[in-house]
Design a protein around this motif. Structure first.
Motif, PDB file in Angstrom:
ATOM      1  N   GLU A   1      79.225   2.822  58.465  1.00 31.48           N
ATOM      2  CA  GLU A   1      80.260   3.847  58.321  1.00 31.48           C
ATOM      3  C   GLU A   1      80.214   4.502  56.954  1.00 31.48           C
ATOM      4  O   GLU A   1      80.358   5.714  56.831  1.00 31.48           O
ATOM      5  CB  GLU A   1      81.640   3.236  58.568  1.00 31.48           C
ATOM      6  CG  GLU A   1      81.872   2.887  60.020  1.00 31.48           C
ATOM      7  CD  GLU A   1      83.128   2.063  60.247  1.00 31.48           C
ATOM      8  OE1 GLU A   1      83.837   1.766  59.249  1.00 31.48           O
ATOM      9  OE2 GLU A   1      83.380   1.723  61.402  1.00 31.48           O
ATOM     10  N   SER A   2      79.975   3.705  55.903  1.00 27.96           N
ATOM     11  CA  SER A   2      79.928   4.294  54.570  1.00 27.96           C
ATOM     12  C   SER A   2      78.685   5.165  54.400  1.00 27.96           C
ATOM     13  O   SER A   2      78.739   6.201  53.757  1.00 27.96           O
ATOM     14  CB  SER A   2      79.980   3.204  53.484  1.00 27.96           C
ATOM     15  OG  SER A   2      78.827   2.417  53.510  1.00 27.96           O
ATOM     16  N   SER A   3      77.559   4.771  55.005  1.00 26.97           N
ATOM     17  CA  SER A   3      76.355   5.609  54.895  1.00 26.97           C
ATOM     18  C   SER A   3      76.521   6.871  55.723  1.00 26.97           C
ATOM     19  O   SER A   3      76.044   7.931  55.345  1.00 26.97           O
ATOM     20  CB  SER A   3      75.115   4.828  55.314  1.00 26.97           C
ATOM     21  OG  SER A   3      75.113   4.588  56.705  1.00 26.97           O
ATOM     22  N   THR A   4      77.206   6.789  56.857  1.00 22.90           N
ATOM     23  CA  THR A   4      77.475   7.976  57.672  1.00 22.90           C
ATOM     24  C   THR A   4      78.392   8.919  56.926  1.00 22.90           C
ATOM     25  O   THR A   4      78.191  10.132  56.908  1.00 22.90           O
ATOM     26  CB  THR A   4      78.108   7.579  59.021  1.00 22.90           C
ATOM     27  OG1 THR A   4      77.238   6.677  59.676  1.00 22.90           O
ATOM     28  CG2 THR A   4      78.354   8.785  59.885  1.00 22.90           C
ATOM     29  N   PHE A   5      79.414   8.366  56.242  1.00 28.28           N
ATOM     30  CA  PHE A   5      80.347   9.180  55.473  1.00 28.28           C
ATOM     31  C   PHE A   5      79.617   9.866  54.332  1.00 28.28           C
ATOM     32  O   PHE A   5      79.836  11.039  54.067  1.00 28.28           O
ATOM     33  CB  PHE A   5      81.486   8.290  54.927  1.00 28.28           C
ATOM     34  CG  PHE A   5      82.468   9.048  54.094  1.00 28.28           C
ATOM     35  CD1 PHE A   5      83.383   9.918  54.681  1.00 28.28           C
ATOM     36  CD2 PHE A   5      82.482   8.902  52.720  1.00 28.28           C
ATOM     37  CE1 PHE A   5      84.276  10.621  53.908  1.00 28.28           C
ATOM     38  CE2 PHE A   5      83.392   9.606  51.942  1.00 28.28           C
ATOM     39  CZ  PHE A   5      84.294  10.462  52.536  1.00 28.28           C
ATOM     40  N   LYS A   6      78.726   9.149  53.630  1.00 30.79           N
ATOM     41  CA  LYS A   6      77.980   9.747  52.520  1.00 30.79           C
ATOM     42  C   LYS A   6      77.066  10.848  53.014  1.00 30.79           C
ATOM     43  O   LYS A   6      76.865  11.856  52.341  1.00 30.79           O
ATOM     44  CB  LYS A   6      77.159   8.676  51.803  1.00 30.79           C
ATOM     45  CG  LYS A   6      77.998   7.737  50.972  1.00 30.79           C
ATOM     46  CD  LYS A   6      77.146   6.672  50.327  1.00 30.79           C
ATOM     47  CE  LYS A   6      78.009   5.647  49.608  1.00 30.79           C
ATOM     48  NZ  LYS A   6      77.212   4.548  49.069  1.00 30.79           N
TER      49      LYS A   6
ATOM     50  N   SER B   1      80.654  -1.674  58.462  1.00 32.86           N
ATOM     51  CA  SER B   1      81.219  -0.964  57.315  1.00 32.86           C
ATOM     52  C   SER B   1      80.117  -0.286  56.501  1.00 32.86           C
ATOM     53  O   SER B   1      80.320   0.803  55.975  1.00 32.86           O
ATOM     54  CB  SER B   1      82.046  -1.903  56.444  1.00 32.86           C
ATOM     55  OG  SER B   1      81.233  -2.856  55.819  1.00 32.86           O
ATOM     56  N   GLU B   2      78.932  -0.915  56.420  1.00 34.57           N
ATOM     57  CA  GLU B   2      77.810  -0.270  55.717  1.00 34.57           C
ATOM     58  C   GLU B   2      77.354   0.969  56.467  1.00 34.57           C
ATOM     59  O   GLU B   2      77.041   1.990  55.862  1.00 34.57           O
ATOM     60  CB  GLU B   2      76.647  -1.258  55.564  1.00 34.57           C
ATOM     61  CG  GLU B   2      76.889  -2.339  54.535  1.00 34.57           C
ATOM     62  CD  GLU B   2      75.796  -3.401  54.510  1.00 34.57           C
ATOM     63  OE1 GLU B   2      74.871  -3.348  55.353  1.00 34.57           O
ATOM     64  OE2 GLU B   2      75.885  -4.287  53.652  1.00 34.57           O
TER      65      GLU B   2
END
Length: 144
Positions: free
Chosen positions: A136-141, A133-134
């Motif tokens: 994925e969130s860094s990829t999204f950002k 999840s970390e």
């Protein structure tokens, strides 16, 4: 993103890990509840189970930290392994000397091993999910 998706454990593995953990813990404790042993003996076996679960999770965490390059002192690593082996030895010695039927001794041993193994699997899944999840969130950002 494909890399983090590959690290994410499947829902089936997560579910089976939790079912195995709960099955092992509940079976062990139901066996203790129904056993015709003194309360201090029941307390001994319950404490060994809880100590074993904590120790197994500590070993898994220490090994995983080392693999990920997170510093782990040799003292902590050694203590984690020592306490895990100690809990297995304490259960073995306790069951060896207990006035129980062989089938009861086997029941406690199997429930204990199932609980320890599944605790490691649940800890691994928890850590993998957090890492995924970390990622994925860094990829999204980074894409926004």
């Amino acid at each position: 993103m494909n890399q983090s998706k590959n690290l994410r454990p499947s829902a089936a593995f997560i579910g089976v890990s939790w079912v195995a953990l709960l099955t092992g813990i509940i079976a062990f404790n139901v066996g203790l509840w129904n056993a015709s042993m003194q309360l201090n003996e029941k307390g001994y076996y319950f404490t060994v189970l809880m100590f074993g679960l904590f120790s197994a999770i500590s070993v898994q965490k220490a090994v995983r930290d080392q693999l990920e390059g997170i510093p782990v002192t040799n003292l902590y690593y050694g203590i984690a392994w020592f306490t895990t082996i100690l809990t297995i030895a304490l259960l073995t010695i306790g069951l060896w000397n207990a006035d129980l039927a062989r089938s009861e001794k086997g029941f406690y041993a199997i429930s204990f091993v199932l609980s320890m193994f599944s605790a490691i699997a649940v800890q691994k899944n928890t850590r993998d999910l957090k890492f995924a999840s970390e990622e994925e969130s860094s990829t999204f950002k980074n894409t926004n």
